[in-house]
Design a protein around this motif. Structure first.
Motif, PDB file in Angstrom:
ATOM      1  N   GLY A  26      26.154   0.995   2.118  1.00 34.62           N
ATOM      2  CA  GLY A  26      27.165   0.111   1.898  1.00 34.62           C
ATOM      3  C   GLY A  26      28.571   0.732   2.089  1.00 34.62           C
ATOM      4  N   LEU A  27      28.691   1.908   1.287  1.00 32.54           N
ATOM      5  CA  LEU A  27      30.051   2.735   1.533  1.00 32.54           C
ATOM      6  C   LEU A  27      30.283   3.586   2.747  1.00 32.54           C
ATOM      7  CD1 LEU A  27      32.783   2.917  -0.001  1.00 32.54           C
ATOM      8  CD2 LEU A  27      31.688   4.904  -1.221  1.00 32.54           C
ATOM      9  N   LEU A  28      29.333   4.404   2.914  1.00 27.66           N
ATOM     10  CA  LEU A  28      29.412   5.302   4.021  1.00 27.66           C
ATOM     11  C   LEU A  28      28.940   5.031   5.235  1.00 27.66           C
ATOM     12  CD1 LEU A  28      28.120   8.471   1.985  1.00 27.66           C
ATOM     13  CD2 LEU A  28      30.416   7.880   2.510  1.00 27.66           C
ATOM     14  N   HIS A  29      27.906   4.256   5.441  1.00 30.12           N
ATOM     15  CA  HIS A  29      27.402   3.824   6.619  1.00 30.12           C
ATOM     16  C   HIS A  29      28.617   2.869   7.262  1.00 30.12           C
ATOM     17  CE1 HIS A  29      24.386   1.941   9.539  1.00 30.12           C
ATOM     18  NE2 HIS A  29      25.302   0.732   9.500  1.00 30.12           N
ATOM     19  N   GLY A  30      28.892   1.869   6.382  1.00 30.45           N
ATOM     20  CA  GLY A  30      30.062   1.016   6.616  1.00 30.45           C
ATOM     21  C   GLY A  30      31.265   1.458   7.209  1.00 30.45           C
ATOM     22  N   SER A  31      31.760   2.662   6.408  1.00 30.08           N
ATOM     23  CA  SER A  31      32.921   3.361   6.736  1.00 30.08           C
ATOM     24  C   SER A  31      32.786   4.003   8.151  1.00 30.08           C
ATOM     25  CB  SER A  31      33.308   4.228   5.715  1.00 30.08           C
ATOM     26  OG  SER A  31      33.779   3.655   4.668  1.00 30.08           O
ATOM     27  N   PHE A  32      31.537   4.977   8.227  1.00 30.18           N
ATOM     28  CA  PHE A  32      31.387   5.762   9.447  1.00 30.18           C
ATOM     29  C   PHE A  32      31.132   5.074  10.470  1.00 30.18           C
ATOM     30  CE2 PHE A  32      31.440   9.053   6.189  1.00 30.18           C
ATOM     31  CZ  PHE A  32      32.181   9.941   6.613  1.00 30.18           C
ATOM     32  N   VAL A  33      30.373   3.968  10.526  1.00 23.67           N
ATOM     33  CA  VAL A  33      30.079   3.086  11.628  1.00 23.67           C
ATOM     34  C   VAL A  33      31.445   2.207  11.956  1.00 23.67           C
ATOM     35  CG1 VAL A  33      28.738   1.086  12.467  1.00 23.67           C
ATOM     36  CG2 VAL A  33      27.526   2.807  11.545  1.00 23.67           C
ATOM     37  N   ALA A  34      32.226   1.860  11.322  1.00 25.75           N
ATOM     38  CA  ALA A  34      33.536   1.286  11.724  1.00 25.75           C
ATOM     39  C   ALA A  34      34.144   2.367  12.375  1.00 25.75           C
ATOM     40  CB  ALA A  34      34.069   0.643  10.165  1.00 25.75           C
TER      41      ALA A  34
ATOM     42  N   ARG B  30      23.649  -6.757   6.296  1.00 26.26           N
ATOM     43  CA  ARG B  30      23.594  -6.695   4.745  1.00 26.26           C
ATOM     44  C   ARG B  30      22.788  -5.481   4.181  1.00 26.26           C
ATOM     45  NH1 ARG B  30      20.287 -10.139   3.766  1.00 26.26           N
ATOM     46  NH2 ARG B  30      19.744 -10.841   5.974  1.00 26.26           N
ATOM     47  N   LEU B  31      22.647  -5.420   2.958  1.00 20.34           N
ATOM     48  CA  LEU B  31      21.975  -4.213   2.228  1.00 20.34           C
ATOM     49  C   LEU B  31      20.558  -4.816   1.773  1.00 20.34           C
ATOM     50  CD1 LEU B  31      24.864  -2.255   0.054  1.00 20.34           C
ATOM     51  CD2 LEU B  31      23.803  -1.991   2.470  1.00 20.34           C
ATOM     52  N   GLY B  32      20.336  -5.993   1.510  1.00 24.67           N
ATOM     53  CA  GLY B  32      19.009  -6.675   1.278  1.00 24.67           C
ATOM     54  C   GLY B  32      17.857  -5.976   1.638  1.00 24.67           C
ATOM     55  N   MET B  33      17.559  -5.905   2.958  1.00 21.15           N
ATOM     56  CA  MET B  33      16.427  -5.394   3.664  1.00 21.15           C
ATOM     57  C   MET B  33      16.368  -3.859   3.414  1.00 21.15           C
ATOM     58  SD  MET B  33      15.336  -5.884   7.564  1.00 21.15           S
ATOM     59  CE  MET B  33      15.399  -7.724   7.639  1.00 21.15           C
ATOM     60  N   GLY B  34      17.547  -3.286   3.301  1.00 22.09           N
ATOM     61  CA  GLY B  34      17.485  -1.645   3.342  1.00 22.09           C
ATOM     62  C   GLY B  34      17.085  -1.429   1.980  1.00 22.09           C
ATOM     63  N   VAL B  35      17.522  -2.282   0.983  1.00 16.90           N
ATOM     64  CA  VAL B  35      17.120  -2.021  -0.454  1.00 16.90           C
ATOM     65  C   VAL B  35      15.598  -2.092  -0.710  1.00 16.90           C
ATOM     66  CG1 VAL B  35      17.237  -2.855  -2.861  1.00 16.90           C
ATOM     67  CG2 VAL B  35      19.329  -2.299  -1.465  1.00 16.90           C
ATOM     68  N   LEU B  36      15.005  -3.231  -0.219  1.00 15.12           N
ATOM     69  CA  LEU B  36      13.577  -3.533  -0.267  1.00 15.12           C
ATOM     70  C   LEU B  36      12.851  -2.387   0.449  1.00 15.12           C
ATOM     71  CD1 LEU B  36      13.377  -7.315  -0.122  1.00 15.12           C
ATOM     72  CD2 LEU B  36      13.164  -5.615  -2.070  1.00 15.12           C
ATOM     73  N   THR B  37      13.294  -2.110   1.755  1.00  9.96           N
ATOM     74  CA  THR B  37      12.733  -0.893   2.462  1.00  9.96           C
ATOM     75  C   THR B  37      12.624   0.380   1.692  1.00  9.96           C
ATOM     76  OG1 THR B  37      13.411  -2.010   4.728  1.00  9.96           O
ATOM     77  CG2 THR B  37      12.699   0.501   4.757  1.00  9.96           C
TER      78      THR B  37
ATOM     79  N   THR C 171      18.217  -1.215   9.462  1.00  8.96           N
ATOM     80  CA  THR C 171      18.206  -2.290   8.580  1.00  8.96           C
ATOM     81  C   THR C 171      19.698  -3.005   8.230  1.00  8.96           C
ATOM     82  OG1 THR C 171      17.985  -1.637   6.437  1.00  8.96           O
ATOM     83  CG2 THR C 171      15.897  -1.694   7.520  1.00  8.96           C
ATOM     84  N   VAL C 172      20.393  -2.193   8.118  1.00  2.98           N
ATOM     85  CA  VAL C 172      21.704  -2.705   8.065  1.00  2.98           C
ATOM     86  C   VAL C 172      22.437  -3.230   9.473  1.00  2.98           C
ATOM     87  CG1 VAL C 172      24.180  -2.004   7.426  1.00  2.98           C
ATOM     88  CG2 VAL C 172      22.490  -1.244   6.039  1.00  2.98           C
ATOM     89  N   LEU C 173      22.214  -2.256  10.356  1.00  2.00           N
ATOM     90  CA  LEU C 173      22.675  -2.573  11.786  1.00  2.00           C
ATOM     91  C   LEU C 173      21.785  -4.124  12.187  1.00  2.00           C
ATOM     92  CD1 LEU C 173      22.946   0.374  13.604  1.00  2.00           C
ATOM     93  CD2 LEU C 173      24.724  -0.981  12.752  1.00  2.00           C
ATOM     94  N   PHE C 174      20.829  -4.180  11.777  1.00  2.00           N
ATOM     95  CA  PHE C 174      20.181  -5.654  12.043  1.00  2.00           C
ATOM     96  C   PHE C 174      20.272  -6.618  11.193  1.00  2.00           C
ATOM     97  CE2 PHE C 174      16.610  -8.493  11.165  1.00  2.00           C
ATOM     98  CZ  PHE C 174      16.136  -8.919  12.313  1.00  2.00           C
ATOM     99  N   SER C 175      20.446  -6.352   9.755  1.00  2.00           N
ATOM    100  CA  SER C 175      20.708  -7.827   9.074  1.00  2.00           C
ATOM    101  C   SER C 175      22.355  -7.816   8.609  1.00  2.00           C
ATOM    102  CB  SER C 175      19.911  -7.548   7.903  1.00  2.00           C
ATOM    103  OG  SER C 175      20.513  -6.400   6.832  1.00  2.00           O
TER     104      SER C 175
END
Length: 174
Positions: free
Chosen positions: A99-107, A151-158, A145-149
């Motif tokens: 949520g925080l780091l992936h979003g920031s670094f990918v941006a 959102r975080l939902g799929m990653g949380v369940l994974t 999963t975040v890049l695909f969706s």
């Protein structure tokens, strides 16, 4: 605290809104993805490492921390362990890392650099060198999963399914 401050800084109404913590039916794909990552991807990753460095990358060392956690849990401690490992850690870690780091670094750096960097950070923060290759790959799967969706939902369940499968494997080996 950092998540809360970050959400306030962007004036989001909640942590869920700030970091894309939403669930949809498609996110259920994360359950078999987490199981598959634990039972097929990690063994495939560790197989050559074990053959190259058998004293370092053997099953005993790779599974040591999970086995110790399981062996020291008794009674209500088992329920607490399951709650923390299967629910709490995946939820908090996905909010922080994806949520925080992936979003920031990918941006800032794009997915090609940002996602592997966060996956490496995720692996390194666990402070278990023998687990680093596996956790790096898990971080890539979770980032994917975040890049695909988006959102975080799929990653949380994974992540939950991955951790739950690991606990079941350790419990069955007992």
């Amino acid at each position: 605290v950092a998540l809360h401050l970050a959400a306030k800084r962007i004036e989001a109404p909640s942590l869920a809104a700030a970091f894309g913590l939403k669930f949809r039916a498609i996110d259920l794909v994360g359950v078999p993805l987490g199981v598959l990552t634990q039972v097929a991807v990690l063994p495939a990753l560790y197989w050559p490492l074990h053959h190259l460095w058998p004293a370092t990358f053997n099953d005993d060392k790779v599974q040591q921390r999970a086995r110790e956690l399981w062996q020291h849990a008794h009674g209500a401690g088992v329920l607490l362990l399951i709650a923390v490992v299967v629910v709490g850690a995946p939820l908090v870690e996905e909010l922080v890392y994806r949520g925080l780091l992936h979003g920031s670094f990918v941006a800032a750096w794009g997915a090609r650099l940002g996602m592997p960097f966060v996956a490496l950070w995720f692996a390194g923060v666990h402070f278990q060198p023998v687990e680093t290759p596996g956790l790096f790959v898990v971080g890539l799967v979770l980032g994917g999963t975040v890049l695909f969706s988006k959102r975080l939902g799929m990653g949380v369940l994974t992540h939950m399914a991955f951790n739950a499968t690991g606990l079941v494997m350790v419990a069955m080996a007992r």
